[in-house]
Design a protein around this motif. Structure first.
Motif, PDB file in Angstrom:
ATOM      1  N   ARG A 179       3.807   9.576 -57.411  1.00  0.00           N
ATOM      2  CA  ARG A 179       3.225   8.763 -56.347  1.00  0.00           C
ATOM      3  C   ARG A 179       4.170   7.648 -55.915  1.00  0.00           C
ATOM      4  NH1 ARG A 179      -2.181   7.868 -54.475  1.00  0.00           N
ATOM      5  NH2 ARG A 179      -2.382  10.026 -55.139  1.00  0.00           N
ATOM      6  N   LEU A 180       4.440   7.595 -54.598  1.00  0.00           N
ATOM      7  CA  LEU A 180       5.248   6.535 -54.012  1.00  0.00           C
ATOM      8  C   LEU A 180       4.332   5.489 -53.403  1.00  0.00           C
ATOM      9  CD1 LEU A 180       7.970   8.694 -52.218  1.00  0.00           C
ATOM     10  CD2 LEU A 180       8.146   7.566 -54.426  1.00  0.00           C
ATOM     11  N   ALA A 181       4.822   4.269 -53.285  1.00  0.00           N
ATOM     12  CA  ALA A 181       4.006   3.166 -52.777  1.00  0.00           C
ATOM     13  C   ALA A 181       4.113   3.044 -51.256  1.00  0.00           C
ATOM     14  CB  ALA A 181       4.437   1.867 -53.432  1.00  0.00           C
ATOM     15  N   SER A 182       4.424   4.129 -50.559  1.00  0.00           N
ATOM     16  CA  SER A 182       4.549   4.109 -49.105  1.00  0.00           C
ATOM     17  C   SER A 182       3.309   4.713 -48.464  1.00  0.00           C
ATOM     18  CB  SER A 182       5.783   4.897 -48.666  1.00  0.00           C
ATOM     19  OG  SER A 182       6.940   4.369 -49.258  1.00  0.00           O
ATOM     20  N   GLU A 183       3.046   4.332 -47.216  1.00  0.00           N
ATOM     21  CA  GLU A 183       1.902   4.863 -46.476  1.00  0.00           C
ATOM     22  C   GLU A 183       2.213   6.267 -45.964  1.00  0.00           C
ATOM     23  OE1 GLU A 183      -1.046   3.311 -46.085  1.00  0.00           O
ATOM     24  OE2 GLU A 183      -0.283   1.695 -47.360  1.00  0.00           O
ATOM     25  N   GLU A 184       1.158   7.044 -45.710  1.00  0.00           N
ATOM     26  CA  GLU A 184       1.340   8.369 -45.130  1.00  0.00           C
ATOM     27  C   GLU A 184       1.921   8.236 -43.729  1.00  0.00           C
ATOM     28  OE1 GLU A 184      -2.149  10.786 -45.275  1.00  0.00           O
ATOM     29  OE2 GLU A 184      -2.367  10.591 -47.429  1.00  0.00           O
ATOM     30  N   GLY A 185       2.914   9.062 -43.426  1.00  0.00           N
ATOM     31  CA  GLY A 185       3.561   9.009 -42.126  1.00  0.00           C
ATOM     32  C   GLY A 185       4.765   8.088 -42.071  1.00  0.00           C
ATOM     33  N   SER A 186       4.978   7.265 -43.092  1.00  0.00           N
ATOM     34  CA  SER A 186       6.119   6.343 -43.084  1.00  0.00           C
ATOM     35  C   SER A 186       7.374   7.057 -43.573  1.00  0.00           C
ATOM     36  CB  SER A 186       5.830   5.123 -43.957  1.00  0.00           C
ATOM     37  OG  SER A 186       5.687   5.520 -45.303  1.00  0.00           O
ATOM     38  N   LYS A 187       8.504   6.474 -43.236  1.00  0.00           N
ATOM     39  CA  LYS A 187       9.782   7.036 -43.646  1.00  0.00           C
ATOM     40  C   LYS A 187      10.329   6.240 -44.816  1.00  0.00           C
ATOM     41  CE  LYS A 187      10.881   8.991 -39.224  1.00  0.00           C
ATOM     42  NZ  LYS A 187      11.920   9.387 -38.306  1.00  0.00           N
ATOM     43  N   VAL A 188      10.935   6.943 -45.762  1.00  0.00           N
ATOM     44  CA  VAL A 188      11.536   6.314 -46.930  1.00  0.00           C
ATOM     45  C   VAL A 188      12.983   6.777 -47.050  1.00  0.00           C
ATOM     46  CG1 VAL A 188       9.413   5.998 -48.253  1.00  0.00           C
ATOM     47  CG2 VAL A 188      10.626   8.132 -48.417  1.00  0.00           C
ATOM     48  N   THR A 189      13.800   5.940 -47.661  1.00  0.00           N
ATOM     49  CA  THR A 189      15.208   6.255 -47.865  1.00  0.00           C
ATOM     50  C   THR A 189      15.522   6.148 -49.342  1.00  0.00           C
ATOM     51  OG1 THR A 189      15.737   5.339 -45.703  1.00  0.00           O
ATOM     52  CG2 THR A 189      17.564   5.649 -47.207  1.00  0.00           C
ATOM     53  N   PHE A 190      16.207   7.150 -49.859  1.00  0.00           N
ATOM     54  CA  PHE A 190      16.615   7.171 -51.260  1.00  0.00           C
ATOM     55  C   PHE A 190      18.129   7.033 -51.309  1.00  0.00           C
ATOM     56  CE2 PHE A 190      12.846   9.932 -50.873  1.00  0.00           C
ATOM     57  CZ  PHE A 190      11.955   9.168 -51.596  1.00  0.00           C
ATOM     58  N   ASP A 191      18.602   5.970 -51.984  1.00  0.00           N
ATOM     59  CA  ASP A 191      20.032   5.674 -52.012  1.00  0.00           C
ATOM     60  C   ASP A 191      20.725   6.185 -53.270  1.00  0.00           C
ATOM     61  OD1 ASP A 191      19.915   4.372 -49.563  1.00  0.00           O
ATOM     62  OD2 ASP A 191      19.324   2.480 -50.515  1.00  0.00           O
TER      63      ASP A 191
ATOM     64  N   ALA B 120      25.988   7.226 -49.588  1.00  0.00           N
ATOM     65  CA  ALA B 120      25.167   8.411 -49.332  1.00  0.00           C
ATOM     66  C   ALA B 120      23.699   8.056 -49.459  1.00  0.00           C
ATOM     67  CB  ALA B 120      25.522   9.528 -50.307  1.00  0.00           C
ATOM     68  N   SER B 121      22.862   8.685 -48.627  1.00  0.00           N
ATOM     69  CA  SER B 121      21.422   8.435 -48.706  1.00  0.00           C
ATOM     70  C   SER B 121      20.674   9.663 -48.216  1.00  0.00           C
ATOM     71  CB  SER B 121      21.034   7.211 -47.872  1.00  0.00           C
ATOM     72  OG  SER B 121      21.317   7.450 -46.515  1.00  0.00           O
ATOM     73  N   VAL B 122      19.413   9.731 -48.597  1.00  0.00           N
ATOM     74  CA  VAL B 122      18.528  10.822 -48.193  1.00  0.00           C
ATOM     75  C   VAL B 122      17.317  10.196 -47.514  1.00  0.00           C
ATOM     76  CG1 VAL B 122      17.071  12.704 -49.024  1.00  0.00           C
ATOM     77  CG2 VAL B 122      19.297  12.330 -50.067  1.00  0.00           C
TER      78      VAL B 122
END
Length: 139
Positions: A24-36, A57-59
Motif C-alpha cells: 500500500r502506497l500513501a498516494s490517492e487513486e489517479g495520482s502519479k508517483v515517481t520512484f527514484d 534515473a526514475s520510473v
C-alpha cells in the motif's frame, strides 16, 4: 527497455505499460508517483548498474486503485494438547501502471586505478609436525 526498481521495500522488474501490485502506497487513486531508486536500467542491450542506485534515473507510475489481497489462513495446532489457533490476514495492496522509465543519459567513464606495487613477502614455511611412530617390536 526495462528497469529493476525498489518500491515500498521490494524490488520489481518493470517495463512501460505494465501493471504491478505493490504494498500500500500513501498516494490517492489517479495520482502519479515517481520512484527514484532504480537499481538496474536496460535500454536496447545497454545495461547500467547502480551503486546502489542509478543516478538520474526514475520510473513514473500512476496509481490505479487500492485493494486487499487474497486471504491467507494461519492455523496452528499441537496434537494431543488441545491447542488450536486460527488466524487470517489480507495484505493491503496498491495497483499501479508504469507510464515511463527515464534513464540517465550521461554515461560514466571508466576510471583508471592507480598501479599498486605488491611486495613479495618471503616467509619460511616450516614442515608440518608429525608424531613420531614407535617402531614395532616383534615379541
Amino acid at each position: 527497455m526495462y528497469a529493476i526498481v525498489e518500491i515500498a521495500g521490494q524490488q520489481f522488474k518493470v517495463s512501460k505499460d505494465q501493471k504491478v501490485y505493490v504494498h500500500r502506497l500513501a498516494s490517492e487513486e489517479g495520482s502519479k508517483v515517481t520512484f527514484d531508486k532504480v537499481l538496474l536500467l536496460e535500454d536496447n542491450g545497454n545495461v547500467t548498474l547502480g551503486a546502489p542506485a542509478v543516478e538520474g534515473a526514475s520510473v513514473e507510475a500512476k496509481v490505479l486503485q487500492h485493494l486487499k489481497g487474497d486471504k491467507v489462513i494461519v492455523f496452528k495446532k499441537k496434537r494431543r494438547k488441545g491447542y488450536k489457533k486460527k488466524n487470517g490476514h489480507r495484505q493491503s495492496l496498491t495497483q499501479i501502471v508504469i507510464e515511463g522509465i527515464s534513464g540517465a543519459t550521461a554515461k560514466k567513464k571508466a576510471t583508471k586505478k592507480a598501479d599498486v606495487e605488491v611486495e613479495a613477502v618471503t616467509e619460511e614455511v616450516k614442515p608440518k609436525a608429525t608424531r613420531a611412530k614407535k617402531p614395532k617390536t616383534e615379541e
